[in-house]
Structures are given as C-alpha cells and as structure tokens.
Design a protein around this motif. Structure first.
Motif, PDB file in Angstrom:
ATOM      1  N   GLY A  78       0.826  -1.194   0.000  1.00 58.33           N
ATOM      2  CA  GLY A  78       0.000   0.000   0.000  1.00 58.33           C
ATOM      3  C   GLY A  78       0.861   1.245   0.000  1.00 58.33           C
ATOM      4  O   GLY A  78       2.033   1.206  -0.370  1.00 58.33           O
ATOM      5  N   PHE A  79       0.258   2.353   0.450  1.00 60.58           N
ATOM      6  CA  PHE A  79       0.900   3.655   0.368  1.00 60.58           C
ATOM      7  C   PHE A  79       0.731   4.425   1.668  1.00 60.58           C
ATOM      8  O   PHE A  79      -0.253   4.245   2.383  1.00 60.58           O
ATOM      9  CB  PHE A  79       0.261   4.493  -0.747  1.00 60.58           C
ATOM     10  CG  PHE A  79       0.128   3.760  -2.040  1.00 60.58           C
ATOM     11  CD1 PHE A  79       1.221   3.609  -2.881  1.00 60.58           C
ATOM     12  CD2 PHE A  79      -1.080   3.211  -2.429  1.00 60.58           C
ATOM     13  CE1 PHE A  79       1.104   2.927  -4.078  1.00 60.58           C
ATOM     14  CE2 PHE A  79      -1.210   2.526  -3.623  1.00 60.58           C
ATOM     15  CZ  PHE A  79      -0.123   2.377  -4.456  1.00 60.58           C
ATOM     16  N   VAL A  80       1.667   5.323   1.912  1.00 62.47           N
ATOM     17  CA  VAL A  80       1.541   6.302   2.990  1.00 62.47           C
ATOM     18  C   VAL A  80       1.683   7.664   2.326  1.00 62.47           C
ATOM     19  O   VAL A  80       2.538   7.861   1.464  1.00 62.47           O
ATOM     20  CB  VAL A  80       2.630   6.113   4.073  1.00 62.47           C
ATOM     21  CG1 VAL A  80       2.569   7.214   5.116  1.00 62.47           C
ATOM     22  CG2 VAL A  80       2.494   4.743   4.728  1.00 62.47           C
ATOM     23  N   ALA A  81       0.802   8.586   2.718  1.00 63.95           N
ATOM     24  CA  ALA A  81       0.826   9.915   2.109  1.00 63.95           C
ATOM     25  C   ALA A  81       0.342  10.950   3.109  1.00 63.95           C
ATOM     26  O   ALA A  81      -0.281  10.614   4.125  1.00 63.95           O
ATOM     27  CB  ALA A  81      -0.055   9.943   0.866  1.00 63.95           C
ATOM     28  N   THR A  82       0.609  12.202   2.793  1.00 62.62           N
ATOM     29  CA  THR A  82       0.105  13.311   3.589  1.00 62.62           C
ATOM     30  C   THR A  82      -1.414  13.299   3.513  1.00 62.62           C
ATOM     31  O   THR A  82      -1.988  13.057   2.456  1.00 62.62           O
ATOM     32  CB  THR A  82       0.632  14.645   3.033  1.00 62.62           C
ATOM     33  OG1 THR A  82       2.064  14.614   3.088  1.00 62.62           O
ATOM     34  CG2 THR A  82       0.113  15.821   3.826  1.00 62.62           C
ATOM     35  N   CYS A  83      -2.052  13.574   4.639  1.00 63.44           N
ATOM     36  CA  CYS A  83      -3.515  13.624   4.695  1.00 63.44           C
ATOM     37  C   CYS A  83      -3.953  15.088   4.661  1.00 63.44           C
ATOM     38  O   CYS A  83      -3.396  15.920   5.376  1.00 63.44           O
ATOM     39  CB  CYS A  83      -4.008  12.956   5.971  1.00 63.44           C
ATOM     40  SG  CYS A  83      -5.790  12.941   6.104  1.00 63.44           S
ATOM     41  N   TYR A  84      -4.939  15.382   3.836  1.00 64.93           N
ATOM     42  CA  TYR A  84      -5.405  16.752   3.693  1.00 64.93           C
ATOM     43  C   TYR A  84      -6.781  16.979   4.320  1.00 64.93           C
ATOM     44  O   TYR A  84      -7.440  17.975   4.032  1.00 64.93           O
ATOM     45  CB  TYR A  84      -5.409  17.154   2.213  1.00 64.93           C
ATOM     46  CG  TYR A  84      -4.016  17.120   1.633  1.00 64.93           C
ATOM     47  CD1 TYR A  84      -3.104  18.134   1.930  1.00 64.93           C
ATOM     48  CD2 TYR A  84      -3.595  16.068   0.835  1.00 64.93           C
ATOM     49  CE1 TYR A  84      -1.814  18.102   1.428  1.00 64.93           C
ATOM     50  CE2 TYR A  84      -2.297  16.029   0.330  1.00 64.93           C
ATOM     51  CZ  TYR A  84      -1.419  17.052   0.627  1.00 64.93           C
ATOM     52  OH  TYR A  84      -0.144  17.019   0.144  1.00 64.93           O
ATOM     53  N   TYR A 128       3.339  10.239  -2.661  1.00 70.96           N
ATOM     54  CA  TYR A 128       3.077   9.117  -1.759  1.00 70.96           C
ATOM     55  C   TYR A 128       4.321   8.253  -1.668  1.00 70.96           C
ATOM     56  O   TYR A 128       5.235   8.384  -2.481  1.00 70.96           O
ATOM     57  CB  TYR A 128       1.857   8.296  -2.185  1.00 70.96           C
ATOM     58  CG  TYR A 128       1.882   7.739  -3.598  1.00 70.96           C
ATOM     59  CD1 TYR A 128       2.494   6.529  -3.890  1.00 70.96           C
ATOM     60  CD2 TYR A 128       1.254   8.418  -4.644  1.00 70.96           C
ATOM     61  CE1 TYR A 128       2.499   6.015  -5.168  1.00 70.96           C
ATOM     62  CE2 TYR A 128       1.254   7.909  -5.930  1.00 70.96           C
ATOM     63  CZ  TYR A 128       1.880   6.697  -6.187  1.00 70.96           C
ATOM     64  OH  TYR A 128       1.879   6.196  -7.457  1.00 70.96           O
ATOM     65  N   ILE A 129       4.337   7.386  -0.666  1.00 69.84           N
ATOM     66  CA  ILE A 129       5.443   6.455  -0.477  1.00 69.84           C
ATOM     67  C   ILE A 129       4.869   5.051  -0.671  1.00 69.84           C
ATOM     68  O   ILE A 129       3.915   4.665   0.005  1.00 69.84           O
ATOM     69  CB  ILE A 129       6.056   6.525   0.948  1.00 69.84           C
ATOM     70  CG1 ILE A 129       6.430   7.906   1.463  1.00 69.84           C
ATOM     71  CG2 ILE A 129       7.275   5.613   1.030  1.00 69.84           C
ATOM     72  CD1 ILE A 129       6.628   9.031   0.629  1.00 69.84           C
ATOM     73  N   GLU A 130       5.447   4.281  -1.586  1.00 68.10           N
ATOM     74  CA  GLU A 130       5.042   2.894  -1.778  1.00 68.10           C
ATOM     75  C   GLU A 130       5.721   2.050  -0.698  1.00 68.10           C
ATOM     76  O   GLU A 130       6.918   2.200  -0.448  1.00 68.10           O
ATOM     77  CB  GLU A 130       5.479   2.384  -3.148  1.00 68.10           C
ATOM     78  CG  GLU A 130       4.891   3.159  -4.291  1.00 68.10           C
ATOM     79  CD  GLU A 130       5.542   2.833  -5.621  1.00 68.10           C
ATOM     80  OE1 GLU A 130       5.017   3.335  -6.630  1.00 68.10           O
ATOM     81  OE2 GLU A 130       6.564   2.110  -5.661  1.00 68.10           O
ATOM     82  N   VAL A 131       4.957   1.159  -0.085  1.00 68.46           N
ATOM     83  CA  VAL A 131       5.480   0.295   0.972  1.00 68.46           C
ATOM     84  C   VAL A 131       5.347  -1.154   0.503  1.00 68.46           C
ATOM     85  O   VAL A 131       4.238  -1.607   0.194  1.00 68.46           O
ATOM     86  CB  VAL A 131       4.706   0.493   2.290  1.00 68.46           C
ATOM     87  CG1 VAL A 131       5.246  -0.421   3.372  1.00 68.46           C
ATOM     88  CG2 VAL A 131       4.762   1.953   2.728  1.00 68.46           C
TER      89      VAL A 131
END
Length: 154
Positions: A78-84, A128-131
């Motif tokens: 999945g991904f980790v990203a900034t939340c808006y 985003y960052i792919e994990v």
C-alpha cells in the motif's frame, strides 16, 4: 536410450517456452520498479483516499494492484501519504490488499511496515510512499518519478 530421448524432448520444450516467455516469470529489475508512475495511477491512488463505497474501493484497489504488476513487476502492500483532511490528521495509509484507508494524528501509531514511511510522507516532498512487503520504501515525487528505494529506513 529412453532417457536420452526424454532429455531432448524436455530441452526442446524448454527452449520453446523460453522463446515465447511462457516458461519463466518475468525477472523484476530495480529499473522496472523505478519507472515513472503514470497519471492514471496518481488519479487512482488519490481516489482511494476519497469517499468511496466499499465495492468501488475494492475494485479500484484491484486495478491499482494489476497496474503495478503489469507495469513494474511488483505490487506494494500500500501507500503512505500526507492527509489533507486537516487537524488532527497528518498522514494516512492506503492498504491495497484489504482496501483499508486509515487516517492518523501525530501521536497515533501506524502499523508496520507502513510506519517506516511516515517521516518521508510528512516532509511533503512526495506524492506518496510505496510500501513493499520486503520493507522497501519507494518515495514517488509529484511528477511520477521514483526516488531510490530504501530498506525500511526513512
């Protein structure tokens, strides 16, 4: 005599399979994983964080998994990203296999291996960052290019 014939037949069959590409799985290279992410993936990842019903989210997550497999030869967890969404949330996790979207406040504990990507996401430098299951992180810039790949170190 029969074993010699069998070896010839097997060798011939293996040569045909190799020539067509059917006899082996595609070897994934670091170059494959670092190919630019296309606009369709960006839009899909953005939509995964939106207000979607469970069926649509599951279908979209499957499309993203299929695209990663086809384009890059590997599928991130999945991904980790900034939340808006705004306070108290600062980042979120998108899980491609369970279609989970989870938002986190600064003091919340993010599950591993996603937690490793948290500091990268908070820089605001990446879309985003792919994990990956291996612990590898692939930060993706807003233009779709992938920055290196680290083994679980942010």
């Amino acid at each position: 005599m029969e074993s010699v014939h069998r070896r010839r037949v097997e060798a011939s069959l293996n040569a045909k399979l190799d020539a067509t590409g059917l006899g082996r799985q595609r070897q994934v290279t670091s170059r494959d994983k670092r190919k630019r992410r296309h606009a369709g993936l960006f839009e899909a990842v953005r939509r995964l964080d939106g207000h979607l019903d469970a069926g649509t989210r599951t279908e979209l997550a499957k499309w993203v998994r299929d695209e990663y497999e086809r384009e890059f030869g590997d599928v991130p967890l999945g991904f980790v990203a900034t939340c808006y969404l705004g306070p108290p949330y600062v980042d979120h996790r998108l899980d491609l296999f369970h279609s989970i979207v989870e938002h986190f406040a600064p003091g919340d504990v993010m599950p591993e291996p996603f937690a490793q990507a948290r500091m990268l996401a908070r820089t605001g430098a990446y879309a985003y960052i792919e994990v990956y299951a291996s612990g590898t992180l692939h930060p993706v810039l807003p233009d779709g290019s992938v920055v290196g790949g680290s083994e679980g170190r942010a």
